[in-house]
Design an enzyme around this catalytic site. Structure first.
Site, PDB file in Angstrom:
ATOM      1  N   TYR A  36      -2.091  -1.052  10.577  1.00 55.36           N
ATOM      2  CA  TYR A  36      -2.001  -1.234   9.120  1.00 55.36           C
ATOM      3  C   TYR A  36      -0.715  -0.606   8.582  1.00 55.36           C
ATOM      4  CZ  TYR A  36      -3.754  -1.144   4.237  1.00 55.36           C
ATOM      5  OH  TYR A  36      -3.927  -1.311   2.887  1.00 55.36           O
ATOM      6  N   SER A  80       0.863  -1.190   0.000  1.00 52.83           N
ATOM      7  CA  SER A  80       0.000   0.000   0.000  1.00 52.83           C
ATOM      8  C   SER A  80       0.890   1.227   0.000  1.00 52.83           C
ATOM      9  CB  SER A  80      -0.875   0.001   1.260  1.00 52.83           C
ATOM     10  OG  SER A  80      -1.489   1.262   1.449  1.00 52.83           O
TER      11      SER A  80
END
Ligand SMILES: NC(=O)c1ccc[n+]([C@@H]2O[C@H](COP(=O)([O-])OP(=O)(O)OC[C@H]3O[C@@H](n4cnc5c(N)ncnc54)[C@H](O)[C@@H]3O)[C@@H](O)[C@H]2O)c1
Length: 253
Positions: free
Chosen positions: A148, A135
């Site tokens: 995350y 990401s």
């Protein structure tokens, strides 16, 4: 074996998180391109592309079972796409410790275990590939996403290490780093961020989630799948140890 022989062979691929969003799009694309794909998920989609297989990738047994199943069905493994994931949005002082551990298990430990268990088969492939769907949050942070962001930063370190170790045995490893992609994970976040920031879902998308993207558009899962197919294919052979942003200009700031 010549590179022509390698590229003309049917490729056997394991894709995680294959029942939804980006993983489903990657599986569909690789199957359309002629690969055999084990489509691994907690609740696999029996009507999706690829061969569904149920495994909980938050556990060691789940990761081992996924690799063993791919080898049992295909007789070899040429590529692993570590894509399964989820998000948890919370300020750090209130961040549930179980959620932190679950995020690290799925986003960081699962890619490590998949690489470890698949390593001999990827080396036997002659052109083994490991692709992590990381990401932009592997490269920069956003508030309220401690677990995350930390796990995605970690997986980029894993990919660099795999690339260095893999070079001697014909294994390449890299990561894709998308900005916001139109998937159920993002649709859920719009609602969660609205609650965390105390503003409407429309304002979350425009002013919070896409604030850092120069182009204020969600990326489509099929576009991530096309990039994955490129990097897993013959033209991707020059890429290893790198994290490729596909971020609508997010990191250009
Ligand atoms: N959607 C985005 O904007 C975006 C952006 C950048 C990176 N990513 C990354 O892309 C990947 C896929 O995300 P998505 O948006 O397609 O999400 P999604 O929620 O649509 O799909 C994720 C899949 O992973 C599976 N999964 C989660 N935990 C699992 C477990 N323990 N065992 C087995 N399967 C499990 C889920 O069941 C689900 O099918 C994730 O790693 C995510 O972090 C997404």
């Amino acid at each position: 074996m010549t590179s022509d022989m390698i590229s003309s062979r049917t490729r056997a691929v394991l894709v995680t998180g294959a029942a939804s969003g980006i993983g489903a799009a990657i599986t569909e694309r690789l199957v359309a391109d002629g690969a055999q794909v084990l489509a691994v998920d907690l609740s696999p989609d029996p009507d999706g592309a690829g061969q569904p297989f149920a495994a909980d990738l938050a556990t060691r047994e789940g990761n081992r079972a996924a690799v063993e199943e791919a080898l049992a069905r295909f007789g070899r493994l040429d590529a692993v796409v570590a894509n399964a994931g989820f998000q948890h949005v919370s300020p750090v002082f209130d961040f549930e410790e179980d959620r932190w551990e679950a995020l690290l298990a799925v986003l960081l430990t699962s890619p490590f275990l998949l690489a470890k268990y698949a390593w001999p088969a990827l080396a036997d492939s002659g052109d083994g590939r490991f692709l992590a769907v990381a990401s932009v949050h592997g490269l920069v942070a956003s508030p309220f996403k401690a677990g995350y962001v930390s796990a995605k930063h970690g997986v980029l370190g894993l990919v660099k290490t795999l690339a260095l170790e893999g070079a001697a045995v014909g294994i390449r490893a890299m990561a894709l780093c998308p900005g916001y992609v139109r998937t159920p994970l993002v649709e859920q976040q719009i609602a969660d961020q609205a609650a965390a920031h105390g503003i409407s879902p429309e304002r979350v998308l425009r002013e919070v989630m896409l604030d850092r993207q120069a182009v204020k558009e969600l990326i489509e899962p099929a576009d991530v799948a096309a990039a994955a197919a490129f990097f897993l294919g013959p033209a991707g052979a020059a890429f290893t140890g790198v994290a490729i942003p596909m971020d609508q200009g997010w990191l250009a700031h």
